[in-house]
Design a protein around this motif. Structure first.
Motif, short mmCIF file in Angstrom:
data_model
loop_
_atom_site.label_atom_id
_atom_site.label_comp_id
_atom_site.label_asym_id
_atom_site.label_seq_id
_atom_site.Cartn_x
_atom_site.Cartn_y
_atom_site.Cartn_z
N ARG A 177 0.83 -1.22 0.00
CA ARG A 177 0.00 0.00 0.00
C ARG A 177 0.86 1.26 0.00
O ARG A 177 0.60 2.21 -0.72
CB ARG A 177 -0.94 0.01 1.20
CG ARG A 177 -2.13 -0.85 1.01
CD ARG A 177 -3.16 -0.65 2.10
NE ARG A 177 -4.32 -1.45 1.80
CZ ARG A 177 -5.00 -2.14 2.70
NH1 ARG A 177 -4.66 -2.10 3.98
NH2 ARG A 177 -6.04 -2.85 2.33
N ASP A 196 2.42 1.69 -3.37
CA ASP A 196 1.43 2.16 -4.33
C ASP A 196 1.14 3.65 -4.15
O ASP A 196 1.06 4.40 -5.12
CB ASP A 196 0.14 1.34 -4.18
CG ASP A 196 -0.94 1.78 -5.15
OD1 ASP A 196 -0.74 1.65 -6.37
OD2 ASP A 196 -1.99 2.28 -4.68
N GLU A 197 0.98 4.08 -2.90
CA GLU A 197 0.73 5.50 -2.63
C GLU A 197 1.89 6.36 -3.11
O GLU A 197 1.69 7.43 -3.70
CB GLU A 197 0.51 5.72 -1.14
CG GLU A 197 -0.81 5.19 -0.63
CD GLU A 197 -0.91 5.19 0.89
OE1 GLU A 197 0.02 5.73 1.56
OE2 GLU A 197 -1.89 4.64 1.40
N TRP A 221 4.05 5.60 -5.52
CA TRP A 221 4.08 5.56 -6.99
C TRP A 221 3.02 6.48 -7.57
O TRP A 221 3.29 7.25 -8.49
CB TRP A 221 3.87 4.12 -7.46
CG TRP A 221 4.05 3.95 -8.93
CD1 TRP A 221 5.20 3.69 -9.59
CD2 TRP A 221 3.03 4.05 -9.94
NE1 TRP A 221 4.97 3.61 -10.94
CE2 TRP A 221 3.64 3.84 -11.18
CE3 TRP A 221 1.66 4.30 -9.90
CZ2 TRP A 221 2.94 3.87 -12.37
CZ3 TRP A 221 0.95 4.33 -11.10
CH2 TRP A 221 1.59 4.12 -12.31
N ARG A 222 1.81 6.40 -7.03
CA ARG A 222 0.72 7.26 -7.54
C ARG A 222 1.01 8.73 -7.27
O ARG A 222 0.72 9.58 -8.11
CB ARG A 222 -0.60 6.87 -6.90
CG ARG A 222 -1.15 5.56 -7.40
CD ARG A 222 -2.40 5.18 -6.59
NE ARG A 222 -2.85 3.87 -6.88
CZ ARG A 222 -3.94 3.60 -7.62
NH1 ARG A 222 -4.66 4.57 -8.10
NH2 ARG A 222 -4.28 2.34 -7.84
N GLY A 223 1.58 9.02 -6.12
CA GLY A 223 1.95 10.41 -5.81
C GLY A 223 2.98 10.94 -6.78
O GLY A 223 2.89 12.09 -7.24
N ASP A 224 3.98 10.12 -7.10
CA ASP A 224 4.99 10.52 -8.08
C ASP A 224 4.37 10.75 -9.45
O ASP A 224 4.73 11.69 -10.16
CB ASP A 224 6.09 9.47 -8.17
CG ASP A 224 6.96 9.40 -6.93
OD1 ASP A 224 6.88 10.31 -6.07
OD2 ASP A 224 7.73 8.42 -6.81
N LEU A 225 3.43 9.89 -9.84
CA LEU A 225 2.77 10.03 -11.13
C LEU A 225 1.97 11.33 -11.19
O LEU A 225 2.05 12.08 -12.16
CB LEU A 225 1.85 8.83 -11.41
CG LEU A 225 1.06 8.88 -12.72
CD1 LEU A 225 1.99 8.89 -13.93
CD2 LEU A 225 0.10 7.71 -12.80
N VAL A 226 1.21 11.60 -10.15
CA VAL A 226 0.41 12.83 -10.10
C VAL A 226 1.32 14.05 -10.17
O VAL A 226 1.05 15.01 -10.90
CB VAL A 226 -0.48 12.86 -8.84
CG1 VAL A 226 -1.07 14.23 -8.61
CG2 VAL A 226 -1.57 11.81 -8.94
N VAL A 232 0.97 10.55 -18.88
CA VAL A 232 0.77 9.36 -18.08
C VAL A 232 1.58 8.19 -18.64
O VAL A 232 2.04 7.33 -17.90
CB VAL A 232 -0.74 8.98 -18.03
CG1 VAL A 232 -0.97 7.64 -17.39
CG2 VAL A 232 -1.52 10.08 -17.31
#
Length: 94
Positions: free
Chosen positions: A65, A68-69, A71-76, A92
């Protein structure tokens, strides 16, 4: 009787535990890593580890988790730097 652990120390210990577990799981695989090895790498006693994570599965879920958080934060963060909406959508996939 040992002194009570502060909230800040509990957070730091949890982060150190998750860091150690993530590194070990990545290097050796989840199945190959026992809780005793996680204990050694994190420097925390097993009683502290099991207080936060009743099972190894709970620890694995927490590691995934958090990863994942992150990775998603870096993507955003990456995508929001792009101004043009069309390019932002395509960012993206970069």
């Amino acid at each position: 009787m040992p002194a009570a652990i502060t909230e800040e120390q509990a957070r730091l210990d949890r982060d150190a535990l998750l860091d150690a577990a993530e590194l070990l799981f990545y290097e050796r695989g989840i199945r190959a890593v026992g809780m005793d090895r996680v204990r050694s790498a994190s420097g925390l006693p097993l009683t502290r580890i099991y207080r936060d994570f009743a099972t190894k599965e709970d620890l694995v879920v927490a590691v995934l988790r958090r990863r994942d958080e992150r990775w998603r934060g870096d993507l955003v963060a990456y995508v929001t730097r792009v101004g043009d909406p069309r390019r932002r959508l395509l960012a993206v996939f970069d």
